[in-house]
Design an enzyme around this catalytic site. Structure first.
Site, PDB file in Angstrom:
ATOM      1  N   ASP A 140       0.839  -1.203   0.000  1.00  0.00           N
ATOM      2  CA  ASP A 140       0.000   0.000   0.000  1.00  0.00           C
ATOM      3  C   ASP A 140       0.876   1.255   0.000  1.00  0.00           C
ATOM      4  O   ASP A 140       1.982   1.232  -0.544  1.00  0.00           O
ATOM      5  CB  ASP A 140      -0.915  -0.053   1.239  1.00  0.00           C
ATOM      6  CG  ASP A 140      -2.257   0.621   1.012  1.00  0.00           C
ATOM      7  OD1 ASP A 140      -2.256   1.827   0.736  1.00  0.00           O
ATOM      8  OD2 ASP A 140      -3.297  -0.049   1.109  1.00  0.00           O
ATOM      9  N   HIS A 199      -3.689   6.197   3.468  1.00  0.00           N
ATOM     10  CA  HIS A 199      -4.359   4.993   2.967  1.00  0.00           C
ATOM     11  C   HIS A 199      -3.757   3.705   3.550  1.00  0.00           C
ATOM     12  O   HIS A 199      -4.469   2.830   4.045  1.00  0.00           O
ATOM     13  CB  HIS A 199      -4.242   5.018   1.441  1.00  0.00           C
ATOM     14  CG  HIS A 199      -5.105   4.051   0.711  1.00  0.00           C
ATOM     15  ND1 HIS A 199      -4.713   2.751   0.483  1.00  0.00           N
ATOM     16  CD2 HIS A 199      -6.309   4.177   0.126  1.00  0.00           C
ATOM     17  CE1 HIS A 199      -5.653   2.132  -0.214  1.00  0.00           C
ATOM     18  NE2 HIS A 199      -6.640   2.982  -0.445  1.00  0.00           N
ATOM     19  N   SER A 511     -11.144  -0.440  -0.969  1.00  0.00           N
ATOM     20  CA  SER A 511      -9.870  -0.510  -0.254  1.00  0.00           C
ATOM     21  C   SER A 511     -10.061  -0.754   1.228  1.00  0.00           C
ATOM     22  O   SER A 511      -9.208  -1.342   1.881  1.00  0.00           O
ATOM     23  CB  SER A 511      -9.131   0.821  -0.370  1.00  0.00           C
ATOM     24  OG  SER A 511      -8.620   0.998  -1.636  1.00  0.00           O
TER      25      SER A 511
END
Ligand SMILES: *[C@@H]1O[C@H](CO)[C@@H](O)[C@H](O)[C@H]1NC(C)=O
Ligand SMILES: *[C@@H]1O[C@H](CO)[C@@H](O)[C@H](O)[C@H]1NC(C)=O
Ligand SMILES: *[C@@H]1O[C@H](CO)[C@@H](O)[C@H](O)[C@H]1NC(C)=O
Ligand SMILES: *[C@@H]1O[C@H](CO)[C@@H](O)[C@H](O)[C@H]1NC(C)=O
Ligand SMILES: *[C@@H]1O[C@H](CO)[C@@H](O)[C@H](O)[C@H]1NC(C)=O
Ligand SMILES: *[C@@H]1O[C@H](CO)[C@@H](O)[C@H](O)[C@H]1NC(C)=O
Ligand SMILES: *[C@@H]1O[C@H](CO)[C@@H](O)[C@H](O)[C@H]1NC(C)=O
Length: 718
Positions: A140, A199, A511
């Site tokens: 990620d 994220h 996600s």
């Protein structure tokens, strides 16, 4: 066939990536990053990198081979990534030992109540010693190592099998929870695995973050934040930064993660990258390109492809109009700003500019709003946006009107809410009715949503555009209004001028759904460390809650249904799929004929001349078939289940079906005498003429009175 069998799972996966890339990639004269795949690792891996440079030197024209090389893959498979123009690419493809050359694409990052919602409460049974041995690799945007979610208080040393490293760069320290970090992004000398976009910290903490008390986003969604397996270890592989991520970097991260010894890989990227290998289960987000059909890029049968759905906690935001009758309208947004009950002047975007056309300015398009007109006011816009233009024009707040994206809350850089058109009309008629229209946008609040779970509009849908018979996505998990760890360096709204810095934030996307499945898979693995990825995947799919089919996308929205981690620990029966089954499937679907790359059809892989089977023969926990519209049909699936419940058990089949389908199961009773015993059955479906572009669903449940093993059945026309 001998060569075929010796190919490891990872290589098939890389080849699968090649298929998809070839389908999407365009020929180009510019020098672009390509992935050069060279098959299995040779016996001697000595100086593989110099071998890669030597090959490159023979093809690169004016540039320096060392500088053209982007990555050398040498830990889990053989190959490299390099910058090549089209002539160089063609020359390279003809070199001995080169299996295929395909372009690396740029991908975008897709953007906790949830665990309780699906029944994995704080008090569920756990096996902490085994859970502590599970290593989750998160590919990620990096991670925030100082987050409380990744603190190692109470953790012993990493499991012995760990072979990774802490190469997170300058000022990046690992610990006994965050046991490894590597970075593949090219950000110069200060490059670190530190997350600057939020994220990666969010997804890692959702899968395996510690329990952290009193976490929230400005008091919203306040409570305990925790991952699915708080005792598991995390290794962070940073492949994305603000600019996105590339296939070449992701492959490099996979190459390392496998060699490092991770058990489960979580990848929440908008990629069709299709890799699962060497006993590692990969959960993959379905994508955020919904709600159109055929939008999911997560198509490979060895991936666990995850759709996003809501939980019973939603974040909403109210607008109060100042017309004395206290009209309150409910919109969606995650609004941390408190305007203290004060009312502010309202202005319609259409009336807020002299520069742009009425149509552009009513949508508050970039550069259209006039600061002299909107400063200090609440501007009403006829389209959803990230709130960038109202902020630049120094508006105090914004009310957006749109019929899209109303099913999740987004964080904006200013007080903002999103109204459905019906409510938007009420705002506009109020504005027409008074000379000094005013409004207040309240701080957000959490509400109970009794119709959850519902698949989010943004979640990518099936059918599978590459292998029609494999139903995708596989499963649904929470991906709406999810609170988890964040990077204090990142802007919570994603807008640069937003200077808020938070340790926890609320995000929505497939996600966010994907790491819920990663955590659930790790939870199941902690009870059954010896189970294969396909057994874990089957357990998660066959125990999922059936979801409410209100739209005609049915299984193409949610697959087998909503994940239930506690039930998945004890599924009764599993559908096992071996590497050789996947290889057989690749042969059956005749990809080899359609591959125009001579190297792949050559020495490394050979399928039997005429393949009789089809992809529906794969021992998959769901059953799908595409039939010709307006024509009667008959089809069947052969499946084998393995008993992992009680040694002596009798399972009976029950079919629930759309009345247009006639489904039979033969045999419809399975008697087991031992654990790990296998039984095979055939499901036959027949029907009359079905209209084009329609989807029909059914399900098969095997039950022994204790376990209920459910498979969705989908028949659709093209
Ligand atoms: C190629 O680049 C490398 C690294 O920048 C350098 O060490 C090497 O001398 C260069 N070789 C040639 C032939 O220019
Ligand atoms: C290391 O990073 C942390 C977090 O950003 C920061 O607080 C600290 O000052 C940094 N230390 C050094 C020596 O750069
Ligand atoms: C507001 O007034 C304008 C004309 O001044 C009209 O075009 C529009 O339809 C009215 N809107 C509503 C919601 O009444
Ligand atoms: C826009 O401005 C015109 C003229 O000042 C006014 O009549 C109209 O009501 C305004 N429309 C809205 C929606 O505020
Ligand atoms: C399914 O959703 C519809 C529409 O929201 C609702 O009326 C119905 O009760 C739901 N059914 C179930 C079984 O939850
Ligand atoms: C399943 O279908 C195939 C043709 O698609 C047929 O050859 C086979 O006999 C069928 N099997 C059963 C058990 O009906
Ligand atoms: C059942 O099938 C699985 C997967 O094909 C295989 O590994 C296993 O050995 C079989 N079990 C028995 C008892 O034959």
């Amino acid at each position: 066939m001998a060569i075929l069998r010796s190919l490891s799972f990872s290589h098939i996966s890389v080849i699968f990536l090649a298929i998809i890339s070839i389908q999407c990639g365009a020929i180009d004269e510019e020098r672009k990053v390509h992935i050069v795949y060279m098959g299995a690792l040779p016996e001697s891996q000595y100086s593989l990198t110099s071998h890669h440079i030597n090959i490159l030197e023979e093809v690169v024209e004016e540039s320096n081979a060392t500088e053209s090389l982007v990555h050398s893959y040498k830990r889990s498979f053989n190959g490299f990534a390099a910058k090549l123009n089209d002539r160089e690419r063609q020359k390279l493809a003809r070199k001995e030992g080169v299996v295929s050359v395909f372009p690396s694409r740029s991908l975008q990052l897709q953007t906790t109540r949830s665990w309780d919602f699906m029944g994995l409460t704080e008090t569920v049974k756990r096996v902490p010693e085994v859970e502590g041995d599970v290593i989750i690799g998160v590919i990620d945007s990096g991670i925030w190592p100082e987050s409380e979610s990744f603190s190692d208080e109470g953790f012993g040393p990493p499991p012995k099998k760990w072979k990774g490293a802490c190469n997170g760069g300058k000022n990046f320290t690992c610990n006994n929870k965050l046991i490894g970090a590597r970075t593949y992004t090219d950000l110069g000398p200060d490059n670190t695995a530190r997350d600057t976009v939020g994220h990666g910290s969010h997804t890692a903490s959702t899968a395996a973050g510690n329990k952290v008390k009193d976490a929230g986003f400005y008091g919203l969604a306040q409570g305990n934040a925790r991952g699915g397996v708080p005792s598991a270890r995390i290794a962070a592989y940073k492949v994305c930064a603000e600019g996105g991520c590339s296939d070449a970097d992701i492959l490099a991260a996979f190459d390392d993660a496998i060699a490092d010894g991770v058990d489960i890989i979580s990848i929440s990227l908008g990629s069709s990258l299709a890799i699962d290998m060497n006993g590692i289960l990969t959960s993959h987000s379905a994508g955020n390109s919904g709600p159109g059909l055929g939008t999911t890029a997560s198509v490979a049968p060895w991936l666990l492809s995850v759709a996003a759905s809501s939980t019973d906690r939603r974040i909403i935001d109210k607008v109060v109009l100042g017309d004395g009758t206290t009209t309150t309208l409910v919109g969606t947004s995650v609004n941390s700003f408190d305007l203290k009950g004060e009312k502010f002047d309202l202005i319609y975007g259409k009336n807020a500019s002299l520069r742009c056309s009425d149509d552009d300015v009513r949508l508050c398009k970039n550069g259209c709003l006039d600061a002299n007109l909107v400063k200090g006011k609440v501007v009403v816009c006829d389209e959803v946006s990230k709130g960038e233009e109202p902020v630049h024009a120094r508006a105090l707040g914004t009310i957006m009107i749109d019929n899209r994206f109303n099913d999740f809350g987004r964080i904006y850089p200013l007080p903002a809410t999103l109204l459905i058109p019906e409510n938007g009309e009420k705002v506009k008629s109020y504005m027409n009715s008074t000379r000094n229209p005013q409004a207040n946008i309240l701080k957000s609040e959490a509400i109970h949503d009794s119709i959850a779970p519902v698949v989010a509009s943004f979640s990518s849908r099936g059918p599978n555009v590459i292998i029609a018979e494999i139903i995708k996505p596989d499963i649904s998990a929470p991906g709406v209004d999810i609170l988890a760890a964040f990077s204090p360096l990142a802007s919570p709204s994603g807008i640069k001028s937003d200077k808020r810095s938070v340790k926890y934030s609320i995000m929505s996307g497939t996600s966010m759904a994907c790491p819920h499945v990663t955590g659930a898979a790790a939870y199941v693995k902690s009870f059954h460390p010896e189970w294969s990825p396909s057994a874990i995947k089957s357990a998660l799919m066959t125990t999922a809650w059936p979801m409410n089919a209100t739209k005609n996308e049915l299984e193409f929205a949610y697959g087998a249904g909503h994940i239930d981690p506690v039930k998945a620990v004890n599924p009764g029966l599993v559908y096992e799929t071996l590497k050789s089954d996947y290889i057989q499937m690749l042969c059956n679907i005749n990809y080899y004929d359609s591959w125009r790359i001579r190297e792949i059809t050559g020495e490394r892989i050979s399928c039997p001349e005429a393949s009789q089977g089809s992809a529906k023969d794969l021992n998959y926990p769901s059953m799908g078939v595409m039939v010709t519209g307006e024509k009667a049909f008959k089809s069947n699936w052969t499946r084998t289940v393995t008993n992992v419940g009680s040694a002596n058990s009798i399972y009976k089949a029950t079919v629930t079906s759309d009345p247009k389908l006639q489904i039979t199961v033969n045999p419809d009773v399975l008697s087991f005498q031992a654990l790990n015993e296998n039984k095979t059955f055939v499901v036959t479906v027949a029907g009359g003429e079905l209209p084009d572009n329609t989807v029909y669903s059914a399900s098969l449940v095997w039950s022994d009175g204790t376990h209920s093993v459910r498979s969705p059945i989908v028949v659709y026309t093209n």
